[in-house]
Structure formats: structure tokens, C-alpha cells
Write a protein that holds these residues in place. Sequence first.
Motif, mmCIF file in Angstrom:
data_model
loop_
_atom_site.group_PDB
_atom_site.id
_atom_site.type_symbol
_atom_site.label_atom_id
_atom_site.label_comp_id
_atom_site.label_asym_id
_atom_site.label_seq_id
_atom_site.Cartn_x
_atom_site.Cartn_y
_atom_site.Cartn_z
ATOM 1 N N MET A 1 0.849 -0.968 0.079
ATOM 2 C CA MET A 1 -0.225 -0.572 -0.158
ATOM 3 C C MET A 1 0.761 1.562 -0.083
ATOM 4 N N LEU A 5 -1.864 6.393 1.311
ATOM 5 C CA LEU A 5 -3.012 5.236 1.458
ATOM 6 C C LEU A 5 -3.100 4.757 2.806
ATOM 7 N N SER A 9 -6.039 5.701 5.446
ATOM 8 C CA SER A 9 -6.754 4.209 5.977
ATOM 9 C C SER A 9 -6.705 4.518 7.308
ATOM 10 N N ALA A 76 -7.491 5.398 -3.017
ATOM 11 C CA ALA A 76 -7.583 4.001 -3.473
ATOM 12 C C ALA A 76 -7.455 4.045 -4.885
ATOM 13 N N SER A 85 -11.668 1.534 -3.182
ATOM 14 C CA SER A 85 -12.084 2.575 -3.412
ATOM 15 C C SER A 85 -13.960 2.969 -2.941
ATOM 16 N N SER A 162 -7.398 -4.019 0.709
ATOM 17 C CA SER A 162 -6.848 -3.061 0.006
ATOM 18 C C SER A 162 -5.481 -3.601 -0.111
#
Length: 171
Positions: A1, A5, A9, A76, A85, A162
Amino acid sequence: MKPALCVFSLLSLLSSGAIFGFFYAWVCSTMWGLDAADPAVAIGAMQAMNASVRNAVFAPAFFGTPFFLLATALLAWFCRLKAASVIFALAGLLYLLGGMVLTMTVNVPMNEALAVVAIPQDAAEAQRIWDDYSTPWQFWNVVRTIVSGITLALTGLAIHLSSRTAAGAPA
């Protein structure tokens, strides 16, 4: 990731969890405790709690959650994590409508109406005022608790997707 992000997150997860926990605590302890108290005490306590809740500790979870989630959805999307997303965006919109807008249009006006009530000396009148306030307020609080719980679950699912997709696993 990607690092941004990952950060967003985490902010989405923390704010979703914080607001769910806040609403949940009102469901399973605060309002039950106030309902068990003398109604005049309950009115005064609720007036004091409502006056104190607008603060710098509460604001990021209440106001920030939909924006953290929508920003995470955009990140995302740019990372080509389309399923995550969409779920982040759904979580953000769900909380925006069923958490923040509901609170601002239903619970806050009820709180403001209670704030101007003079606590009556008559026990029956205090009971009537408290019952007229507590029952509908709790109903709408349960609704926003369920919505924020679903928001939290969706946030966890989006993070899971993700991390799986970013690691090369099929979404």
C-alpha cells in the motif's frame, strides 16, 4: 500500500471506530443510566453532557470521519484499488448521511430544545419531559450507532481488500 493510502486508511479506521464507540456507549450505558436516575437529575446531566460534547477531542471523529473515508477512497482509486475505493466511498457517504446529517438534523435539535428547559421541581413534570426526550433520542441514537457500526465494518473490509490487492492477491 502506498504510504499516503496507509495513513488515510488508518485515519479512516480510527475515526470510524471512535465515532461508533461514542454512539455505542450512549446506547448501552449512558442513556440506560440516565433513565434509571431521578428525571430531574437526568435532565441536568444530559444538559451538561450536551454542552460539553462540542470539543476538540470529539470533533475529529464526528466531523472528520466522512472526509477521511472519502479522501481514502480517492487515494485507493488512484492506486487502482477500485473495489476498496468503492467501499471506502460507500462507508463515507453512509456515515455522512446516517451519522453526521442525522445527528445534526435530529439529535442536535432535540439537545438544543432540552438545553433551554428549566428543570422542574415537580417530579411528574420532570418525568414527562425526560420521557418525551429520552425515548425518541435513543431511537435515533440506535440508528446512528448501527450506521456507524456498518461504516466501521466497511472500512475494515476496504482495508483488507486494499492490503490483499496491493500484495498481489485477487480482490
